[in-house]
Design a protein around this motif. Structure first.
Motif, PDB file in Angstrom:
ATOM      1  N   ILE A  73       1.083  -1.290   0.090  1.00  0.00           N
ATOM      2  CA  ILE A  73       0.000   0.093   0.041  1.00  0.00           C
ATOM      3  C   ILE A  73       0.756   1.163  -0.073  1.00  0.00           C
ATOM      4  O   ILE A  73       0.651   2.271  -0.758  1.00  0.00           O
ATOM      5  N   LEU A  74       1.756   1.304   0.774  1.00  0.00           N
ATOM      6  CA  LEU A  74       2.730   2.515   0.933  1.00  0.00           C
ATOM      7  C   LEU A  74       3.478   2.642  -0.335  1.00  0.00           C
ATOM      8  O   LEU A  74       3.687   3.829  -0.911  1.00  0.00           O
ATOM      9  N   ASP A  75       4.159   1.711  -0.869  1.00  0.00           N
ATOM     10  CA  ASP A  75       4.821   1.745  -2.076  1.00  0.00           C
ATOM     11  C   ASP A  75       3.858   2.211  -3.202  1.00  0.00           C
ATOM     12  O   ASP A  75       4.470   3.120  -3.985  1.00  0.00           O
ATOM     13  N   ASP A  76       2.740   1.574  -3.601  1.00  0.00           N
ATOM     14  CA  ASP A  76       1.818   2.269  -4.481  1.00  0.00           C
ATOM     15  C   ASP A  76       1.391   3.741  -4.165  1.00  0.00           C
ATOM     16  O   ASP A  76       1.372   4.219  -5.185  1.00  0.00           O
ATOM     17  N   SER A  77       1.240   3.784  -2.927  1.00  0.00           N
ATOM     18  CA  SER A  77       0.701   5.279  -2.753  1.00  0.00           C
ATOM     19  C   SER A  77       1.854   6.266  -3.019  1.00  0.00           C
ATOM     20  O   SER A  77       1.554   7.313  -3.582  1.00  0.00           O
TER      21      SER A  77
ATOM     22  N   GLN B 196      -0.756   5.785  10.733  1.00  0.00           N
ATOM     23  CA  GLN B 196       0.586   6.722  11.222  1.00  0.00           C
ATOM     24  C   GLN B 196       1.378   6.685  10.000  1.00  0.00           C
ATOM     25  O   GLN B 196       1.881   7.958   9.597  1.00  0.00           O
ATOM     26  N   GLN B 197       1.813   5.932   9.392  1.00  0.00           N
ATOM     27  CA  GLN B 197       2.716   5.779   8.279  1.00  0.00           C
ATOM     28  C   GLN B 197       1.784   6.624   7.059  1.00  0.00           C
ATOM     29  O   GLN B 197       2.836   7.001   6.352  1.00  0.00           O
ATOM     30  N   THR B 198       0.637   6.285   6.839  1.00  0.00           N
ATOM     31  CA  THR B 198       0.200   7.069   5.889  1.00  0.00           C
ATOM     32  C   THR B 198       0.193   8.617   5.925  1.00  0.00           C
ATOM     33  O   THR B 198       0.474   9.356   4.994  1.00  0.00           O
ATOM     34  N   THR B 199       0.067   9.117   7.101  1.00  0.00           N
ATOM     35  CA  THR B 199       0.029  10.380   7.639  1.00  0.00           C
ATOM     36  C   THR B 199       1.574  11.003   7.286  1.00  0.00           C
ATOM     37  O   THR B 199       1.450  11.873   6.651  1.00  0.00           O
ATOM     38  N   GLU B 200       2.457  10.249   7.646  1.00  0.00           N
ATOM     39  CA  GLU B 200       3.726  10.651   7.608  1.00  0.00           C
ATOM     40  C   GLU B 200       4.125  10.926   5.925  1.00  0.00           C
ATOM     41  O   GLU B 200       4.786  11.854   5.459  1.00  0.00           O
ATOM     42  N   LEU B 201       3.613   9.823   5.366  1.00  0.00           N
ATOM     43  CA  LEU B 201       3.785   9.845   3.907  1.00  0.00           C
ATOM     44  C   LEU B 201       3.290  10.795   3.219  1.00  0.00           C
ATOM     45  O   LEU B 201       3.899  11.553   2.192  1.00  0.00           O
TER      46      LEU B 201
ATOM     47  N   GLU C 134     -11.090  10.925  18.823  1.00  0.00           N
ATOM     48  CA  GLU C 134      -9.802  10.903  19.635  1.00  0.00           C
ATOM     49  C   GLU C 134      -8.621   9.807  19.048  1.00  0.00           C
ATOM     50  O   GLU C 134      -7.625  10.318  19.084  1.00  0.00           O
ATOM     51  N   LEU C 135      -9.307   9.048  18.376  1.00  0.00           N
ATOM     52  CA  LEU C 135      -8.384   7.747  17.964  1.00  0.00           C
ATOM     53  C   LEU C 135      -7.517   8.631  16.608  1.00  0.00           C
ATOM     54  O   LEU C 135      -6.323   8.391  16.847  1.00  0.00           O
ATOM     55  N   MET C 136      -8.376   9.672  15.970  1.00  0.00           N
ATOM     56  CA  MET C 136      -7.919  10.009  14.909  1.00  0.00           C
ATOM     57  C   MET C 136      -6.629  11.168  15.414  1.00  0.00           C
ATOM     58  O   MET C 136      -5.611  11.378  14.694  1.00  0.00           O
ATOM     59  N   ARG C 137      -7.048  11.909  16.214  1.00  0.00           N
ATOM     60  CA  ARG C 137      -6.156  12.876  16.975  1.00  0.00           C
ATOM     61  C   ARG C 137      -4.877  12.146  17.431  1.00  0.00           C
ATOM     62  O   ARG C 137      -3.684  12.690  17.089  1.00  0.00           O
ATOM     63  N   ARG C 138      -4.937  11.082  18.071  1.00  0.00           N
ATOM     64  CA  ARG C 138      -3.804  10.404  18.495  1.00  0.00           C
ATOM     65  C   ARG C 138      -2.809  10.066  17.293  1.00  0.00           C
ATOM     66  O   ARG C 138      -1.550   9.883  17.449  1.00  0.00           O
ATOM     67  N   TRP C 139      -3.562   9.723  16.243  1.00  0.00           N
ATOM     68  CA  TRP C 139      -2.666   9.207  14.932  1.00  0.00           C
ATOM     69  C   TRP C 139      -2.177  10.193  14.220  1.00  0.00           C
ATOM     70  O   TRP C 139      -1.655  10.138  13.197  1.00  0.00           O
TER      71      TRP C 139
END
Length: 467
Positions: free
Chosen positions: A185-189, A223-228, A260-265
């Motif tokens: 997923i991350l590579d294709d993104s 979290q990795q998607t956010t960073e990417l 709240e989950l989204m905020r944490r991430w």
């Protein structure tokens, strides 16, 4: 697309500019050159008039092109399936996932064109799509197929690279056959961003990253998607607060509510928009406002699935960014953008009273509000220098007779068809006289029905009434 011949919209009967002051004008012309609006005035003098295509608008309403901020275009092939016509979201998903496991590149191509066709024919000029389903048997890039298909129709397109990595074996809802490895997923993104994302103001294609939901991906992938996304400067999108079932899920698995989950991430901010946002409490609305996080309102889908009523008037009062969306065609069950304006207006009035949502407010949601969610500020209003994205409605119709004291409100409150006369995207006419330009509508319909039947039969559904 290459630059189109300049267009002159002549002697407009009713022009709704979509600007902050809600201005409307009559008897003016709009000149379009190289995909931009270059002049708005009475009796525009145009050099070399023979080189300009003139569209007589003496009986027409002209509005900014509508902007759809959430869709699942592949679902156009599975509308109103009897087995899920009366099901809530989780049951609806569980029953449809096996059918969608039979998606292939042709199905994605045809469904994307079909959704874009309906949107264009109902005044939508820019659409996002949330494609998160990648069957294991399919090789090749399904988002690539989507981008090409949307381009063929002339739609301005935001392709969101969706994802699901948590199948039934890992406590999620989808079958393992439609989830992917997280590194895949991350590579294709990354590949899609580098190949297709155009951040320029008048681009025709952008990429956003969009894990499906908190119950179909892992915390690590979120979290990795956010960073990417933030590394590459693209938007983030996901479903959130659509149902009480989702709230129960996050409480059980993470001991907190969905937001709240989204905020944490790290999933809040001006580069984030959520689909639905029905079940936010007051404190959560305040957090959305403080963080400038956006919400795509999907009224037809929310009614269809019985999910609830989004608190749109309260969101707007708090300054929360809100746009409009048709959502997937298996829960709407159409891609009728003007119909979505009508439902947004009426649904807000059910909860908040008759003055809660007006024709001007709902147009703003579907234009500048939606453009803000996508971060596409060159669209959403008719102003000199803005993108030439417009929808044109013939008002001399039987179903508008008696409704012309307010032509803008007429297309929302009145009419038995929401189809446009003309749609213009980036200065190109994509719908002319109510018909798609460059797309064979009859052939598209035939292909869509054939693929739909094939997918339904593969899972044993009754297709006796299908052609």
């Amino acid at each position: 697309m290459t630059n189109a011949k300049p267009l002159l919209l002549k002697n407009i009967y009713h022009l709704a500019l979509g600007t902050d002051d809600g201005a409307r004008r009559r008897g003016v012309d709009v000149l379009i050159e190289a995909g931009r609006i270059t002049a708005i005035d009475e009796e525009l003098a145009v050099d070399h008039l023979d080189a300009v295509e003139v569209i007589d608008c003496a009986t027409k309403l002209v509005i900014p092109g509508l902007v759809n901020t959430h869709h699942h275009m592949y679902q156009t092939l599975q509308r109103n399936i009897p087995a899920v016509q009366d099901a809530p979201l989780f049951e609806w998903l569980v029953n449809l996932y096996p059918i969608w496991a039979h998606l292939d590149a042709e199905a994605v191509e045809v469904s994307t064109q079909l959704a874009c066709a309906e949107l264009l024919k109902t005044g939508c000029t820019t659409s996002s799509d949330h494609h998160y389903l990648f069957p294991a048997a399919v090789t090749g890039g399904l988002i690539d197929v989507q981008i090409a298909a949307a381009g063929k129709t002339g739609m301005r397109f935001c392709a969101t690279r969706g994802s699901m990595s948590r199948g039934k074996d890992d406590g999620g809802l989808p079958p393992q056959s439609v989830v992917q490895e997280e590194q895949t997923i991350l590579d294709d993104s990354t590949r899609l961003i580098e190949a297709f994302h155009d951040a320029s103001p008048f681009s025709m294609c952008r990429i956003a990253l969009a894990p499906c939901s908190p119950f179909s991906v892992s915390p690590k992938l979120m979290q990795q998607t956010t960073e990417l996304a933030r590394e590459h400067g693209v938007m983030l999108h996901t479903h959130l607060a659509e149902t009480i079932d989702e709230e129960n899920y996050t409480m059980e698995h993470y001991d907190c509510r969905p937001l709240e989950l989204m905020r944490r991430w790290g999933w809040v901010g001006g580069d984030v928009w959520y689909a639905h946002g029905i079940h936010f409490n007051d404190a959560e609305l305040d957090l959305l406002a403080e963080t400038n996080t956006g919400v795509a309102h999907c009224p037809s889908s929310n009614m269809r699935l019985g999910s609830g009523i989004c608190r749109v008037p309260e969101m707007l009062d708090r300054g929360i960014r809100v746009g409009l969306a048709v959502d997937g065609s298996a829960s709407n069950d159409s891609s009728d953008m003007v119909g979505e304006l009508r439902n947004a207006l009426l649904l807000s009035r059910v909860r908040y009273g008759p003055s809660a949502m007006t024709a001007d407010k709902v147009l703003r949601l579907a234009t500048r509000g939606s453009a803000s969610l996508l971060g596409w500020e060159s669209i959403g209003s008719i102003e000199v220098g803005k993108a030439a994205d417009l929808a044109i409605f013939e008002m001399q119709r039987l179903d508008y007779a008696g409704a012309l004291s307010d032509p803008l409100a007429a297309i929302i409150f009145s009419g038995c068809s929401h189809e446009v006369d003309t749609t213009i995207v980036n200065g190109h006419v994509t719908v002319r006289g109510g018909k798609l330009v460059g797309v064979d509508e009859a052939e598209l319909r035939k292909r869509a029905n054939a693929i739909s039947r094939r997918m339904l039969e593969a899972e044993g559904h009754d297709t006796r009434w299908m052609p």
